[in-house]
Design an enzyme around this catalytic site. Structure first.
Site, PDB file in Angstrom:
ATOM      1  N   ASP A  14       1.062  -1.014   0.248  1.00 22.04           N
ATOM      2  CA  ASP A  14      -0.170   0.222   0.207  1.00 22.04           C
ATOM      3  C   ASP A  14       0.901   1.372  -0.324  1.00 22.04           C
ATOM      4  OD1 ASP A  14      -2.561  -1.365  -0.001  1.00 22.04           O
ATOM      5  OD2 ASP A  14      -2.575  -1.520   2.514  1.00 22.04           O
ATOM      6  N   ARG A  29       2.357  17.784  -7.589  1.00 24.52           N
ATOM      7  CA  ARG A  29       3.528  17.686  -6.430  1.00 24.52           C
ATOM      8  C   ARG A  29       2.852  16.959  -5.025  1.00 24.52           C
ATOM      9  NH1 ARG A  29       8.181  17.202  -9.747  1.00 24.52           N
ATOM     10  NH2 ARG A  29       7.856  19.366 -11.145  1.00 24.52           N
ATOM     11  N   SER A 140      -9.527  -9.895  -2.793  1.00 26.07           N
ATOM     12  CA  SER A 140      -9.201 -10.519  -3.635  1.00 26.07           C
ATOM     13  C   SER A 140      -8.760 -12.266  -4.285  1.00 26.07           C
ATOM     14  CB  SER A 140      -9.527  -9.334  -4.992  1.00 26.07           C
ATOM     15  OG  SER A 140      -7.839  -9.477  -5.120  1.00 26.07           O
ATOM     16  N   LYS A 185     -18.724 -10.562   5.935  1.00 25.21           N
ATOM     17  CA  LYS A 185     -19.364  -9.342   6.091  1.00 25.21           C
ATOM     18  C   LYS A 185     -19.510  -8.725   4.919  1.00 25.21           C
ATOM     19  CE  LYS A 185     -15.565  -6.607   7.144  1.00 25.21           C
ATOM     20  NZ  LYS A 185     -16.179  -5.376   6.103  1.00 25.21           N
ATOM     21  N   GLY A 229     -25.495   2.727  11.902  1.00 27.88           N
ATOM     22  CA  GLY A 229     -24.922   1.128  13.000  1.00 27.88           C
ATOM     23  C   GLY A 229     -25.094   0.572  11.803  1.00 27.88           C
ATOM     24  N   VAL A 252      -9.756   3.120   4.619  1.00 26.67           N
ATOM     25  CA  VAL A 252      -9.325   2.400   4.273  1.00 26.67           C
ATOM     26  C   VAL A 252      -8.863   1.421   5.771  1.00 26.67           C
ATOM     27  CG1 VAL A 252      -7.163   1.172   2.883  1.00 26.67           C
ATOM     28  CG2 VAL A 252      -7.894   3.801   2.637  1.00 26.67           C
ATOM     29  N   ASP A 256     -11.312  -4.936   7.556  1.00 25.90           N
ATOM     30  CA  ASP A 256     -10.147  -5.061   8.191  1.00 25.90           C
ATOM     31  C   ASP A 256     -10.235  -5.948   9.399  1.00 25.90           C
ATOM     32  OD1 ASP A 256      -9.715  -6.182   5.402  1.00 25.90           O
ATOM     33  OD2 ASP A 256      -7.831  -5.031   5.509  1.00 25.90           O
ATOM     34  N   THR A 289      -7.985   7.221  11.638  1.00 30.72           N
ATOM     35  CA  THR A 289      -6.978   7.023  10.854  1.00 30.72           C
ATOM     36  C   THR A 289      -6.601   7.949   9.814  1.00 30.72           C
ATOM     37  OG1 THR A 289      -6.638   5.070  10.549  1.00 30.72           O
ATOM     38  CG2 THR A 289      -5.750   6.239  12.678  1.00 30.72           C
TER      39      THR A 289
END
Length: 311
Positions: A14, A29, A140, A185, A229, A252, A256, A289
């Site tokens: 990543d 930039r 995947s 999920k 929710g 992102v 997980d 985050t």
């Protein structure tokens, strides 16, 4: 605590950065870049470790990006088994647009795996599945890997009296559900595809999740409903939970993180409602985050306490 194994057949290195505006045909930039070892099962294992547990992460790796991936994950001292492949591990690229707050995510196709390579991966998983433990097969499938790959993993898990959690989509998810898994999920759209219906209301989605449980396709179905929710359908019934109010920076890895916290609490022997609460807290903590950063333990524990207070 029962042991946990995670599987990532299509991991990604990543890369994340930011720029003021994303404009076609212009040089943009960018600010500082960040590198993280990513991919569903790898992230699940990383979250388990951040929350005080431990999981063995099995993943494929090849080429220069695979070597960079391996160095990053080893730096986190995560227990791993790397399955060598000829192709180069893929990259994912995330760009935050500072001027608008939008996020652009570019997910590259993974390397094609030959039959001997994916068979080797399957064999290693079969030898490593902890008896009576948990297997999280997430992400995947790269080109060359058959749609029933996760279904085969599920059968291997059943053979070792282990519970299998599958987080993927499309034919790979449908094939795994035919074997009967512990938890899935799916998104609202994916859930509709699985039950063959258009789910245009919240109640329709909840009913569809309950139907998967009634069919025996999954013991537990987790469904997030955005600001409304989250819902967990299981053989014990339906659990509704509001989400804590947080300032979202990036989603992102939130899914997980949800799985990582859930499987850790279940493996520790906690009841499903406690695991669900921890999962929602971890997903929300990750959304706080930036870029591809995952949740922090202190944030998860604080949000868990908030959810207890809201109950």
């Amino acid at each position: 605590m029962r042991p946990i194994l995670t599987l990532t057949v299509n991991p990604a290195l990543d890369v994340s950065t930011s720029t003021e505006h994303v404009v076609s045909e212009h040089k943009m930039r960018c600010g500082r870049s960040r590198l993280d070892p990513g991919g569903g099962g790898v992230n699940v294992a990383r979250v388990v470790q951040r929350l005080g547990g431990q999981a063995l992460a099995v993943y494929t790796a090849g080429g220069p990006t695979g070597e960079a991936f391996r160095r990053l994950i080893e730096a986190e001292r995560l227990p791993t088994l790397a399955v060598p492949i000829q192709g180069s591990t893929r990259e994912s690229f995330t760009v935050d647009e500072n001027g608008t707050g939008k996020q652009f995510r570019f997910v590259l196709e993974g390397p094609e795996l030959s039959e001997p390579e994916w068979q080797n991966c399957l064999n290693i998983v079969g030898e490593s599945i902890p008896v009576g433990g948990y297997v999280v097969a997430s992400g995947s499938l790269p080109p060359g890997v058959p749609d029933d790959f996760y279904a085969r993993v599920t059968r291997l898990a059943h053979g070792r009296d282990a519970r299998c959690i599958v987080d993927t989509s499309g034919p790979a998810l449908a094939a795994a559900l035919e074997e009967g898994v512990y938890l899935v999920k799916p998104s609202g759209r994916e859930l509709g595809e699985l039950v063959g219906a258009t789910l245009d209301t919240e109640q329709n989605k909840i009913d569809a999740a309950a139907e998967l449980v009634a069919r025996g396709s999954a013991e537990v179905v987790a469904l997030t409903l955005g600001g409304a929710g989250a819902v967990l359908a299981s053989t014990s019934g339906i659990i509704r939970l509001g989400v804590p109010q947080v300032k979202v920076q990036s989603t992102v890895g939130a899914g997980d993180s949800f799985l990582g916290a859930f499987v850790l609490r279940i493996a520790q022997g906690h009841p499903v409602d406690r695991a669900f609460r921890a999962a929602v807290a971890a997903g929300s903590a990750t959304a706080m985050t930036p870029a591809t950063e995952l949740c922090h333990r202190a944030d998860v524990e604080r949000l868990e306490a908030e959810l207890v207070a809201l109950a």
